[in-house]
Design a protein around this motif. Structure first.
Motif, PDB file in Angstrom:
ATOM      1  N   ARG A  18      59.160  15.461   6.396  1.00 52.11           N
ATOM      2  CA  ARG A  18      58.704  14.099   6.156  1.00 52.11           C
ATOM      3  C   ARG A  18      57.427  13.909   6.954  1.00 52.11           C
ATOM      4  O   ARG A  18      57.287  14.430   8.069  1.00 52.11           O
ATOM      5  N   VAL A  19      56.513  13.157   6.373  1.00 46.94           N
ATOM      6  CA  VAL A  19      55.240  12.856   7.019  1.00 46.94           C
ATOM      7  C   VAL A  19      55.148  11.347   7.200  1.00 46.94           C
ATOM      8  O   VAL A  19      55.321  10.596   6.239  1.00 46.94           O
ATOM      9  N   LEU A  20      54.908  10.940   8.429  1.00 42.91           N
ATOM     10  CA  LEU A  20      54.758   9.530   8.772  1.00 42.91           C
ATOM     11  C   LEU A  20      53.299   9.261   9.101  1.00 42.91           C
ATOM     12  O   LEU A  20      52.726   9.903   9.986  1.00 42.91           O
ATOM     13  N   SER A  21      52.699   8.335   8.390  1.00 44.41           N
ATOM     14  CA  SER A  21      51.317   7.953   8.659  1.00 44.41           C
ATOM     15  C   SER A  21      51.250   7.126   9.938  1.00 44.41           C
ATOM     16  O   SER A  21      52.159   6.347  10.244  1.00 44.41           O
ATOM     17  N   ALA A  22      50.171   7.291  10.673  1.00 44.87           N
ATOM     18  CA  ALA A  22      49.971   6.476  11.875  1.00 44.87           C
ATOM     19  C   ALA A  22      49.918   4.990  11.519  1.00 44.87           C
ATOM     20  O   ALA A  22      50.202   4.139  12.361  1.00 44.87           O
ATOM     21  N   GLN A  23      49.619   4.668  10.271  1.00 47.79           N
ATOM     22  CA  GLN A  23      49.618   3.271   9.827  1.00 47.79           C
ATOM     23  C   GLN A  23      51.008   2.662   9.864  1.00 47.79           C
ATOM     24  O   GLN A  23      51.159   1.450   9.790  1.00 47.79           O
ATOM     25  N   ASP A  24      52.052   3.507   9.981  1.00 47.57           N
ATOM     26  CA  ASP A  24      53.434   3.049  10.057  1.00 47.57           C
ATOM     27  C   ASP A  24      54.033   3.213  11.452  1.00 47.57           C
ATOM     28  O   ASP A  24      55.248   3.167  11.611  1.00 47.57           O
ATOM     29  N   ILE A  25      53.176   3.422  12.453  1.00 47.39           N
ATOM     30  CA  ILE A  25      53.617   3.556  13.843  1.00 47.39           C
ATOM     31  C   ILE A  25      53.143   2.318  14.609  1.00 47.39           C
ATOM     32  O   ILE A  25      51.936   2.096  14.741  1.00 47.39           O
ATOM     33  N   PRO A  26      54.064   1.496  15.093  1.00 49.39           N
ATOM     34  CA  PRO A  26      53.681   0.256  15.762  1.00 49.39           C
ATOM     35  C   PRO A  26      52.668   0.446  16.896  1.00 49.39           C
ATOM     36  O   PRO A  26      51.716  -0.322  17.011  1.00 49.39           O
ATOM     37  N   ARG A  27      52.833   1.476  17.740  1.00 53.45           N
ATOM     38  CA  ARG A  27      51.907   1.690  18.851  1.00 53.45           C
ATOM     39  C   ARG A  27      50.493   1.974  18.354  1.00 53.45           C
ATOM     40  O   ARG A  27      49.514   1.508  18.926  1.00 53.45           O
ATOM     41  N   ALA A  28      50.359   2.724  17.273  1.00 56.13           N
ATOM     42  CA  ALA A  28      49.038   3.015  16.710  1.00 56.13           C
ATOM     43  C   ALA A  28      48.382   1.736  16.213  1.00 56.13           C
ATOM     44  O   ALA A  28      47.171   1.555  16.352  1.00 56.13           O
ATOM     45  N   LEU A  29      49.168   0.836  15.642  1.00 55.00           N
ATOM     46  CA  LEU A  29      48.620  -0.440  15.176  1.00 55.00           C
ATOM     47  C   LEU A  29      48.156  -1.296  16.342  1.00 55.00           C
ATOM     48  O   LEU A  29      47.080  -1.902  16.293  1.00 55.00           O
ATOM     49  N   VAL A  30      48.941  -1.340  17.404  1.00 53.76           N
ATOM     50  CA  VAL A  30      48.551  -2.113  18.589  1.00 53.76           C
ATOM     51  C   VAL A  30      47.291  -1.519  19.210  1.00 53.76           C
ATOM     52  O   VAL A  30      46.410  -2.246  19.666  1.00 53.76           O
ATOM     53  N   ASN A  31      47.195  -0.191  19.198  1.00 55.09           N
ATOM     54  CA  ASN A  31      46.002   0.486  19.720  1.00 55.09           C
ATOM     55  C   ASN A  31      44.794   0.337  18.797  1.00 55.09           C
ATOM     56  O   ASN A  31      43.708   0.768  19.140  1.00 55.09           O
ATOM     57  N   GLN A  32      45.011  -0.231  17.620  1.00 49.71           N
ATOM     58  CA  GLN A  32      43.971  -0.378  16.599  1.00 49.71           C
ATOM     59  C   GLN A  32      43.366   0.976  16.227  1.00 49.71           C
ATOM     60  O   GLN A  32      42.166   1.109  16.016  1.00 49.71           O
ATOM     61  N   ASP A  33      44.246   1.988  16.160  1.00 50.37           N
ATOM     62  CA  ASP A  33      43.824   3.332  15.775  1.00 50.37           C
ATOM     63  C   ASP A  33      44.885   3.940  14.849  1.00 50.37           C
ATOM     64  O   ASP A  33      45.630   4.838  15.243  1.00 50.37           O
TER      65      ASP A  33
END
Length: 110
Positions: A18-33
């Motif tokens: 399975r591949v999870l996009s960083a767009q679906d990782i809460p920490r990546a969203l908070v980091n704006q990356d």
């Protein structure tokens, strides 16, 4: 959203990924990356974690948990059922493990 792949390994494992996009990782969203992905590879029969690939900011934080999962023979269900601190990149491993239970997105941004 996670994507399902299948692969074969020379050691005789029948794999699922399975591949999870960083767009679906809460920490990546908070980091704006929200660039990058995390890939979780398991043995399709035993559901044991065989590998983790992380190409995203904070990947090093994920790899310690991934190393323990592989070293101690954890299954994808063990990972999905284990608490992970919210708003850490390591939480991505638990989120990706949850994708093996469904093809629906599992993070809060879905």
């Amino acid at each position: 959203m996670g994507v399902t792949y299948s692969c074969g390994r020379p050691l005789g494992h029948s794999c699922e990924c399975r591949v999870l996009s960083a767009q679906d990782i809460p920490r990546a969203l908070v980091n704006q990356d929200p660039r990058g992905t995390l890939k979780l590879v398991i043995d399709a029969k035993t559901r044991e974690v065989l590998g983790v690939h992380a190409a995203l900011d904070g990947a090093g934080d994920v790899m310690l948990a991934a190393t323990y999962a592989i070293k101690f023979g954890l299954t994808v269900d063990d990972l999905a059922d284990t608490w992970a601190p919210y708003l850490t990149m390591s939480e991505a491993l638990r989120i990706a493990a949850g994708l093996f239970r469904s093809n629906l997105p599992t993070s809060c941004c879905a």
